[in-house]
Design an enzyme around this catalytic site. Sequence first.
Site, PDB file in Angstrom:
ATOM      1  N   HIS A  37     -37.548  46.264   5.130  1.00  0.00           N
ATOM      2  CA  HIS A  37     -38.940  46.920   4.958  1.00  0.00           C
ATOM      3  C   HIS A  37     -38.915  47.437   6.293  1.00  0.00           C
ATOM      4  O   HIS A  37     -39.112  46.952   7.471  1.00  0.00           O
ATOM      5  CB  HIS A  37     -39.680  45.606   4.620  1.00  0.00           C
ATOM      6  CG  HIS A  37     -41.258  46.245   4.544  1.00  0.00           C
ATOM      7  ND1 HIS A  37     -41.999  45.489   3.535  1.00  0.00           N
ATOM      8  CD2 HIS A  37     -41.897  46.983   5.513  1.00  0.00           C
ATOM      9  CE1 HIS A  37     -43.204  46.406   3.781  1.00  0.00           C
ATOM     10  NE2 HIS A  37     -43.190  47.224   4.917  1.00  0.00           N
ATOM     11  N   HIS A  91     -40.851  51.253   8.318  1.00  0.00           N
ATOM     12  CA  HIS A  91     -41.525  52.658   8.154  1.00  0.00           C
ATOM     13  C   HIS A  91     -40.864  53.273   9.438  1.00  0.00           C
ATOM     14  O   HIS A  91     -40.982  53.124  10.476  1.00  0.00           O
ATOM     15  CB  HIS A  91     -42.980  52.233   8.691  1.00  0.00           C
ATOM     16  CG  HIS A  91     -43.703  51.362   7.952  1.00  0.00           C
ATOM     17  ND1 HIS A  91     -44.518  51.904   6.571  1.00  0.00           N
ATOM     18  CD2 HIS A  91     -43.932  49.910   7.770  1.00  0.00           C
ATOM     19  CE1 HIS A  91     -44.837  50.819   5.830  1.00  0.00           C
ATOM     20  NE2 HIS A  91     -44.468  49.849   6.345  1.00  0.00           N
ATOM     21  N   LYS A 135     -42.575  50.868  -4.578  1.00  0.00           N
ATOM     22  CA  LYS A 135     -43.701  50.066  -3.698  1.00  0.00           C
ATOM     23  C   LYS A 135     -45.040  50.086  -4.263  1.00  0.00           C
ATOM     24  O   LYS A 135     -45.737  51.099  -4.267  1.00  0.00           O
ATOM     25  CB  LYS A 135     -43.592  50.534  -2.273  1.00  0.00           C
ATOM     26  CG  LYS A 135     -44.532  49.923  -1.105  1.00  0.00           C
ATOM     27  CD  LYS A 135     -44.006  48.413  -1.027  1.00  0.00           C
ATOM     28  CE  LYS A 135     -45.001  47.783  -0.220  1.00  0.00           C
ATOM     29  NZ  LYS A 135     -45.122  48.021   1.246  1.00  0.00           N
ATOM     30  N   HIS A 171     -47.028  45.332  -1.604  1.00  0.00           N
ATOM     31  CA  HIS A 171     -47.919  44.811  -0.719  1.00  0.00           C
ATOM     32  C   HIS A 171     -48.942  44.094  -1.436  1.00  0.00           C
ATOM     33  O   HIS A 171     -49.919  44.460  -2.127  1.00  0.00           O
ATOM     34  CB  HIS A 171     -48.561  46.157   0.006  1.00  0.00           C
ATOM     35  CG  HIS A 171     -49.368  45.620   1.068  1.00  0.00           C
ATOM     36  ND1 HIS A 171     -49.214  46.007   2.432  1.00  0.00           N
ATOM     37  CD2 HIS A 171     -50.639  44.947   1.200  1.00  0.00           C
ATOM     38  CE1 HIS A 171     -49.879  45.414   3.029  1.00  0.00           C
ATOM     39  NE2 HIS A 171     -51.185  44.927   2.219  1.00  0.00           N
ATOM     40  N   HIS A 224     -43.471  41.194   3.322  1.00  0.00           N
ATOM     41  CA  HIS A 224     -43.993  40.506   4.584  1.00  0.00           C
ATOM     42  C   HIS A 224     -45.214  39.452   4.369  1.00  0.00           C
ATOM     43  O   HIS A 224     -46.384  39.739   4.363  1.00  0.00           O
ATOM     44  CB  HIS A 224     -44.850  41.807   5.590  1.00  0.00           C
ATOM     45  CG  HIS A 224     -45.554  42.812   4.753  1.00  0.00           C
ATOM     46  ND1 HIS A 224     -46.633  42.499   3.714  1.00  0.00           N
ATOM     47  CD2 HIS A 224     -45.504  44.082   4.672  1.00  0.00           C
ATOM     48  CE1 HIS A 224     -46.961  43.584   3.359  1.00  0.00           C
ATOM     49  NE2 HIS A 224     -46.557  44.427   3.759  1.00  0.00           N
TER      50      HIS A 224
HETATM   51  C1  NCD Z   1     -47.796  49.508   7.888  1.00  0.00           C
HETATM   52  C2  NCD Z   1     -47.972  50.924   8.430  1.00  0.00           C
HETATM   53  O1  NCD Z   1     -48.554  51.290   9.413  1.00  0.00           O
HETATM   54  O2  NCD Z   1     -47.658  51.702   7.508  1.00  0.00           O
HETATM   55  N1  NCD Z   1     -48.712  48.676   8.701  1.00  0.00           N
HETATM   56  C3  NCD Z   1     -48.819  47.303   8.648  1.00  0.00           C
HETATM   57  O3  NCD Z   1     -49.646  46.743   9.240  1.00  0.00           O
HETATM   58  N2  NCD Z   1     -47.813  46.625   8.189  1.00  0.00           N
HETATM   59  C4  NCD Z   1     -48.120  49.604   6.491  1.00  0.00           C
HETATM   60  C5  NCD Z   1     -47.789  48.152   5.681  1.00  0.00           C
HETATM   61  O4  NCD Z   1     -46.702  47.610   5.487  1.00  0.00           O
HETATM   62  O5  NCD Z   1     -48.852  47.596   5.322  1.00  0.00           O
HETATM   63 ZN    ZN Z   2     -44.769  47.708   5.693  1.00  0.00          ZN
END
Ligand code: NCD
Ligand code: ZN
Length: 352
Positions: free
Chosen positions: A20, A22, A106, A143, A181
Amino acid sequence: MSVSTPSPTSLTITRPDDWHVHLRDGDMLGMTVPATARTFHRAVVMPNLVPPVTNVELAAQYRQRIMSALPSDMTFDPRMALYLTQDTTAETVMAAAQDETVIGFKLYPAGATTNSAAGVRSVEGMAATLEVMQEHGVPLLVHGEVTEPEIDIFDREKVFIDRYLVPITEQFPRLKVVLEHITTKDAADFVAAAHDQVAATITPQHILMNRNDLLVGGVYVHNYCLPVLKRRTHQEALQKAATSGSPKFFLGTDSAPHVREKKETACGCAGCFSAFTAIELYAQAFAELDALDKLEGFASHFGADFYDLPRNTDTITLQKYTWNAPELVHHGDQSWVPYWAGRELMWQQQTL
Ligand code: NCD
Ligand code: ZN
């Protein structure tokens, strides 16, 4: 006289994967891609771009941009998560099933987190799509937070599980579901008790911290992510799950960069940017819990096994070595304050 075994000073494990992350897009890929590929062979790349990555064509183009940002001396195998919407069609699901660079869909409840506006408005309304996903062996990544304003932010994960995930996992017993998460004992207990197609990722911040680290003595914006850090008893339950040796719990950093100005402001963005020190943060947590022997399963085996992918064949080595996480990272003309900025770390990945 007691004989004490010296604690290890180096640890070699199968190369991990990040289930996981970003990576964002554009210029930022020049920073995020090498940071993640330094440690991880595969990574599940989250699709919450603007506009979101909703189908295999968009995912292929995004993957291409990621691979173009990879330094020539590194290898990396991004697996793309597609953004589930109320309008995702059966054809899109079937195309995803045929594409081995696509890991699954997702589910973001609309409004739950960063760039989730295009997400799912009615989870109940997704039953037909989940049926097709189950039929074609396409995993659902979730999520897990409700968004109703009357539900307290600290309860949103538990309510989501009770309201949606319990019914979904009962109704679709062959659907692979990853609760992303996880932040609560409720989530860890739910996953442990659910059928074996249900698993969870755990971030470094949710093992290393609790909500005191966010709120005691001031608001620590760089420890703010979603789902938000919970009370210490939940942190302890996550520590236990991560180090339990159960194959249902595996590594997903949720590394989520936001530029400094967007964190250090009146309404700071959610996300902890952990990619630069990710494996070291996990090693630190596992060492403190006297569970370094459980790191390899969590970081390098269980995720691949869950997704029916081969385990990686090469290794990484961590050295016991005290150093400090970077205070700030720069790329182009922008800067980011990483998670754990400036704090001590006790392990460091060896670079060749
Ligand atoms: C993530 C993001 O910034 O894209 N932020 C976070 O707080 N985890 C999005 C997510 O996974 O919820
Ligand atoms: Zn995330």
